[in-house]
Design a protein around this motif. Sequence first.
Motif, PDB file in Angstrom:
ATOM      1  N   ASP A 124      37.539  26.514   5.195  1.00 18.72           N
ATOM      2  CA  ASP A 124      38.792  26.609   4.674  1.00 18.72           C
ATOM      3  C   ASP A 124      40.098  25.587   5.289  1.00 18.72           C
ATOM      4  O   ASP A 124      40.079  25.819   6.612  1.00 18.72           O
ATOM      5  CB  ASP A 124      39.502  28.046   4.567  1.00 18.72           C
ATOM      6  CG  ASP A 124      41.094  28.045   4.269  1.00 18.72           C
ATOM      7  OD1 ASP A 124      41.200  28.203   2.903  1.00 18.72           O
ATOM      8  OD2 ASP A 124      41.874  28.113   5.037  1.00 18.72           O
ATOM      9  N   SER A 161      38.499  31.516  -3.730  1.00 18.97           N
ATOM     10  CA  SER A 161      39.289  30.567  -3.374  1.00 18.97           C
ATOM     11  C   SER A 161      39.698  29.322  -4.249  1.00 18.97           C
ATOM     12  O   SER A 161      38.928  28.471  -4.170  1.00 18.97           O
ATOM     13  CB  SER A 161      38.613  29.969  -2.158  1.00 18.97           C
ATOM     14  OG  SER A 161      39.209  28.806  -1.398  1.00 18.97           O
ATOM     15  N   ASP A 170      43.051  35.701  -2.837  1.00 18.87           N
ATOM     16  CA  ASP A 170      43.701  35.333  -1.748  1.00 18.87           C
ATOM     17  C   ASP A 170      44.961  35.934  -1.320  1.00 18.87           C
ATOM     18  O   ASP A 170      45.808  36.179  -2.270  1.00 18.87           O
ATOM     19  CB  ASP A 170      44.029  33.811  -2.164  1.00 18.87           C
ATOM     20  CG  ASP A 170      44.369  33.008  -1.047  1.00 18.87           C
ATOM     21  OD1 ASP A 170      44.888  33.647   0.302  1.00 18.87           O
ATOM     22  OD2 ASP A 170      44.459  31.794  -0.939  1.00 18.87           O
ATOM     23  N   THR A 216      36.164  32.409   0.506  1.00 15.24           N
ATOM     24  CA  THR A 216      36.579  32.161   1.782  1.00 15.24           C
ATOM     25  C   THR A 216      35.806  33.582   2.445  1.00 15.24           C
ATOM     26  O   THR A 216      36.174  34.782   1.826  1.00 15.24           O
ATOM     27  CB  THR A 216      37.894  32.230   2.125  1.00 15.24           C
ATOM     28  OG1 THR A 216      38.291  31.140   1.617  1.00 15.24           O
ATOM     29  CG2 THR A 216      38.213  32.104   3.699  1.00 15.24           C
TER      30      THR A 216
END
Length: 615
Positions: A244, A226, A175, A304
Amino acid sequence: MTRSTPWRALPAAYCALGLMGGVLSLAACTTRAESEAARAPSPGEADRAHTDVLFIGAHPDDEFQSLATFGQWGEKPGLSTGVVTITRGEGGGNASGHQEGADLGMMREDEERKAVARAGIRNVFYLDKPDFWYTLSAPLTTTVWNKRPQPATDTLSRLVRLIRATTPSKVVTMDPRPFNQHGGHQEAGRLAVEAFRLAGDPNAFPEQITKEKYEAWKPTQLLAQSWGFQGPAGPTCATRKAKDPQTALPVIGVWTGTRSTRHPDRTWAQIERDAARDYVTQGFGSLPATVATQRDRLPCEWFTVLADTDNPPNPEVREQSGLRPLYSGFRDWARRMKMPWLANNAQPAYPADPSTDVPEVTKAPAVDGMAGPDEYPGPKLQLRHWEGKECTSGKDCAAAAEFSRHGDDLYAIVHVTDDTKGYALDVDDCKRHWRTDAVEIDLDPQGHSDDTSTTFKTGILPFAKGDKGPCAERDGDNRQGPAGTTAQGMAVASVVTAPYKGYSVEAKIPLADLPAPVDPDRLTANVLLYDSDTQDKTGKTRLAWFPYGSAQADPYVWGALRLPGYVPPPGRPTRPAEIPQDAAQSSKSQASVDQSRRTGVPLAGGPRNGPSPTV
């Protein structure tokens, strides 16, 4: 696309150049190993570096929470996975011994290779970038990874080269968002986004194409782990359509309860647990050997979808105002990447910081681990639950801190109630204070730091092995190492109750030891308690004066520690940070050298030299 082929080995006499005069030159032999590793394959071997999926992470173990996914993809639909690890985690902790720096990095490479092999992963490419202490700052990380005289794009260019060399269809990374996660993780994610975009552009790092004879290569999908996504569990989690909550980007799940086709009696959750326990230096060896969760309640691993050439995302952009520098910098980066939605709600709504006035005392407190009369006339600052298991009672764990000032010295005492004594580390292992019972005091001298490289952070063990202690050190800040060398005016003392019911830690911290002159109206601080209750060098509970986000590494959440009446001496300097640069090198790793010879990908993602062979 036709995949390009690596450069051939230099002649065997190349290494012999280092034997002139009967003296063996390791550097010359290493260079030969690197060049032999990059030999040209025969036409039938042209795809030996290819992988269908390429994971890009910052440290060994960053992939471990995705190994159930990579293992399943390897079995069905038969997608191979390779791993890029930018550092070897030399700056991390070591729960298995005292090794640090490059020695620890080599240990972590061995652990990673053993762990990922359980998921059928054979190739791990290391970029040999230095790992350092835990930071929340991607900008600080990039300056360390690309230290001069390297160009500012050195790490990025190596990742672009690796994508061109391995030709994946899918790139998976970490991320890239900034709040409450390791700056190395953020930077790995951001570099992966940039490399994903640039690898297919022949104008990006064109010498890789014109001189090294790679071809531009564009992967089709970019996914980000994620870890914090709260999706459903159970066998249907992978079929749920999810988004998300911040960016509205699609989120896909891979169920960890799937049974391995090679080991039908085992779920991928269990195989991933076995792999996790291979990361012994990181304390994962203490995880239970068996996954106890019922199979129908096992979760998915979530990813994601940041980019997809078949379904390009274009979610709503929600602008934020009043951004602090780390967040405004991320917003600007997301705009440059043409993914402005990644910055949606990137900066959280920070609660109001606590504050207190530190009283001046006429007589310096005796640093003896006890609060004597009139030594600490100010308020007690209660520490509250921050991370881990919550204390069930005041006897389980509780803590309060008091401060006072005498002249140019700051004094602090932390009173701790604790029901179980943690592991007694060696005195020379003091830097790993967060692995057992310990106190940490963090100070930002001018209250405007964006990362901890401009702050003072000290960890204090109240006791150590052999009835020694206390000991104090600095880590994750402007200086690293024992307090005796990094804060020579500092003094610490402790009192540990017998029978054990807790302890108190007292410290004198000369304001001259802070990395900049103290602003008496803007000094900020946090006080942390690490409570272990185990003998396996792992923590159970953490408390903090201001328990929000990453309380030990985010100066934005530290509280005001005003010093009424204090005037710093004139001419006190501001010191630049000293950050460790000790990185393990792939040329010293037989596994990396053997892999490079087998795949034809040069060590550390470095360049191929010389003309491309005819294929």
